[in-house]
Design a protein around this motif. Structure first.
Motif, PDB file in Angstrom:
ATOM      1  N   LEU A  70       0.829  -1.204   0.000  1.00  0.00           N
ATOM      2  CA  LEU A  70       0.000   0.000   0.000  1.00  0.00           C
ATOM      3  C   LEU A  70       0.865   1.256   0.000  1.00  0.00           C
ATOM      4  N   ASN A  71       0.207   2.393  -0.155  1.00  0.00           N
ATOM      5  CA  ASN A  71       0.859   3.704  -0.139  1.00  0.00           C
ATOM      6  C   ASN A  71       1.849   3.862  -1.281  1.00  0.00           C
ATOM      7  N   GLN A  72       1.478   3.336  -2.447  1.00  0.00           N
ATOM      8  CA  GLN A  72       2.361   3.467  -3.604  1.00  0.00           C
ATOM      9  C   GLN A  72       1.618   4.096  -4.780  1.00  0.00           C
ATOM     10  N   MET A  73       2.347   4.946  -5.500  1.00  0.00           N
ATOM     11  CA  MET A  73       1.894   5.512  -6.765  1.00  0.00           C
ATOM     12  C   MET A  73       2.745   4.877  -7.849  1.00  0.00           C
ATOM     13  N   VAL A  74       2.110   4.435  -8.927  1.00  0.00           N
ATOM     14  CA  VAL A  74       2.818   3.808 -10.042  1.00  0.00           C
ATOM     15  C   VAL A  74       2.507   4.632 -11.288  1.00  0.00           C
ATOM     16  N   MET A  75       3.566   5.141 -11.918  1.00  0.00           N
ATOM     17  CA  MET A  75       3.420   5.985 -13.102  1.00  0.00           C
ATOM     18  C   MET A  75       4.192   5.354 -14.250  1.00  0.00           C
ATOM     19  N   ASN A  76       3.570   5.304 -15.419  1.00  0.00           N
ATOM     20  CA  ASN A  76       4.200   4.725 -16.605  1.00  0.00           C
ATOM     21  C   ASN A  76       4.248   5.779 -17.706  1.00  0.00           C
ATOM     22  N   TRP A  77       5.445   5.974 -18.271  1.00  0.00           N
ATOM     23  CA  TRP A  77       5.656   6.961 -19.328  1.00  0.00           C
ATOM     24  C   TRP A  77       6.271   6.277 -20.545  1.00  0.00           C
ATOM     25  N   TYR A  78       5.807   6.619 -21.725  1.00  0.00           N
ATOM     26  CA  TYR A  78       6.296   6.052 -22.979  1.00  0.00           C
ATOM     27  C   TYR A  78       7.363   6.962 -23.580  1.00  0.00           C
ATOM     28  N   TYR A  79       8.435   6.352 -24.096  1.00  0.00           N
ATOM     29  CA  TYR A  79       9.477   7.088 -24.818  1.00  0.00           C
ATOM     30  C   TYR A  79       9.897   6.258 -26.028  1.00  0.00           C
ATOM     31  N   ALA A  80      10.201   6.938 -27.110  1.00  0.00           N
ATOM     32  CA  ALA A  80      10.677   6.258 -28.310  1.00  0.00           C
ATOM     33  C   ALA A  80      12.130   5.830 -28.154  1.00  0.00           C
ATOM     34  N   SER A  81      12.893   6.567 -27.317  1.00  0.00           N
ATOM     35  CA  SER A  81      14.312   6.253 -27.143  1.00  0.00           C
ATOM     36  C   SER A  81      14.792   6.790 -25.797  1.00  0.00           C
ATOM     37  N   LEU A  82      15.958   6.314 -25.371  1.00  0.00           N
ATOM     38  CA  LEU A  82      16.555   6.836 -24.141  1.00  0.00           C
ATOM     39  C   LEU A  82      16.965   8.292 -24.306  1.00  0.00           C
ATOM     40  N   ASP A  83      17.365   8.676 -25.513  1.00  0.00           N
ATOM     41  CA  ASP A  83      17.708  10.079 -25.767  1.00  0.00           C
ATOM     42  C   ASP A  83      16.484  10.973 -25.605  1.00  0.00           C
ATOM     43  N   GLU A  84      15.338  10.517 -26.112  1.00  0.00           N
ATOM     44  CA  GLU A  84      14.105  11.285 -25.942  1.00  0.00           C
ATOM     45  C   GLU A  84      13.774  11.427 -24.463  1.00  0.00           C
ATOM     46  N   ARG A  85      13.895  10.353 -23.723  1.00  0.00           N
ATOM     47  CA  ARG A  85      13.636  10.400 -22.287  1.00  0.00           C
ATOM     48  C   ARG A  85      14.539  11.407 -21.602  1.00  0.00           C
ATOM     49  N   ALA A  86      15.838  11.336 -21.882  1.00  0.00           N
ATOM     50  CA  ALA A  86      16.795  12.247 -21.244  1.00  0.00           C
ATOM     51  C   ALA A  86      16.458  13.702 -21.563  1.00  0.00           C
ATOM     52  N   HIS A  87      16.139  13.972 -22.811  1.00  0.00           N
ATOM     53  CA  HIS A  87      15.817  15.341 -23.225  1.00  0.00           C
ATOM     54  C   HIS A  87      14.554  15.849 -22.522  1.00  0.00           C
ATOM     55  N   LYS A  88      13.484  15.057 -22.553  1.00  0.00           N
ATOM     56  CA  LYS A  88      12.222  15.479 -21.940  1.00  0.00           C
ATOM     57  C   LYS A  88      12.356  15.643 -20.426  1.00  0.00           C
ATOM     58  N   ARG A  89      13.052  14.720 -19.774  1.00  0.00           N
ATOM     59  CA  ARG A  89      13.189  14.809 -18.319  1.00  0.00           C
ATOM     60  C   ARG A  89      14.070  15.990 -17.928  1.00  0.00           C
ATOM     61  N   GLN A  90      15.063  16.321 -18.761  1.00  0.00           N
ATOM     62  CA  GLN A  90      15.899  17.489 -18.490  1.00  0.00           C
ATOM     63  C   GLN A  90      15.072  18.776 -18.599  1.00  0.00           C
ATOM     64  N   GLN A  91      14.222  18.858 -19.608  1.00  0.00           N
ATOM     65  CA  GLN A  91      13.346  20.023 -19.749  1.00  0.00           C
ATOM     66  C   GLN A  91      12.412  20.147 -18.547  1.00  0.00           C
ATOM     67  N   LEU A  92      11.839  19.020 -18.128  1.00  0.00           N
ATOM     68  CA  LEU A  92      10.945  19.028 -16.975  1.00  0.00           C
ATOM     69  C   LEU A  92      11.684  19.487 -15.719  1.00  0.00           C
ATOM     70  N   ALA A  93      12.859  18.955 -15.497  1.00  0.00           N
ATOM     71  CA  ALA A  93      13.618  19.275 -14.290  1.00  0.00           C
ATOM     72  C   ALA A  93      14.017  20.750 -14.220  1.00  0.00           C
ATOM     73  N   SER A  94      14.083  21.421 -15.351  1.00  0.00           N
ATOM     74  CA  SER A  94      14.464  22.828 -15.346  1.00  0.00           C
ATOM     75  C   SER A  94      13.270  23.780 -15.347  1.00  0.00           C
ATOM     76  N   ASP A  95      12.067  23.240 -15.326  1.00  0.00           N
ATOM     77  CA  ASP A  95      10.864  24.076 -15.306  1.00  0.00           C
ATOM     78  C   ASP A  95      10.602  24.552 -13.876  1.00  0.00           C
ATOM     79  N   PRO A  96      10.555  25.859 -13.635  1.00  0.00           N
ATOM     80  CA  PRO A  96      10.354  26.375 -12.274  1.00  0.00           C
ATOM     81  C   PRO A  96       9.062  25.895 -11.616  1.00  0.00           C
TER      82      PRO A  96
END
Length: 115
Positions: free
Chosen positions: A48-74
């Motif tokens: 219990l007490n768990q959240m499970v999130m699933n995200w689709y990416y075409a490639s690891l490069d796409e993932r890295a790029h999108k997550r970097q953009q997210l992490a820099s959003d104020p």
């Protein structure tokens, strides 16, 4: 193509607050950078007490790029300051679809992008 699965274990009693706060402050900014999730769940039975999130990416490069953009959003940084108070652990896995499921996953992703 792959799905990233993130499992967040929350402090007992904080699941509803976490879900509400994510809906109010985190969801829109996350979707703006990552697109719609493949799934977003909370546990009802089992661990219990768990959240499970699933995200689709075409490639690891796409993932890295999108997550970097997210992490820099104020707005995301501000959201995390409060949301992290609920989280005790995080586990991230990279999942490859089985060969017989690839076509179904691609169809699902296409429908989600068009909705």
């Amino acid at each position: 193509m792959f799905v990233e699965q993130r499992v967040y274990t929350l402090r007992p009693g904080t699941t509803s607050a976490f879900i509400d706060y994510y809906g109010e402050r985190g969801r829109a900014v996350q979707i703006a950078h990552l697109g719609n999730p493949v799934g977003y769940y909370f546990t009802e039975v089992g661990s219990l007490n768990q959240m499970v999130m699933n995200w689709y990416y075409a490639s690891l490069d796409e993932r890295a790029h999108k997550r970097q953009q997210l992490a820099s959003d104020p707005d995301w940084v501000a959201y995390l300051e409060h949301a992290r108070e609920c989280v005790t652990t995080q586990q991230t896995s990279i999942l490859k679809p089985a060969p017989f499921f690839t076509e179904q996953l691609q169809a699902y992703i296409s429908r989600r992008r068009n909705s």
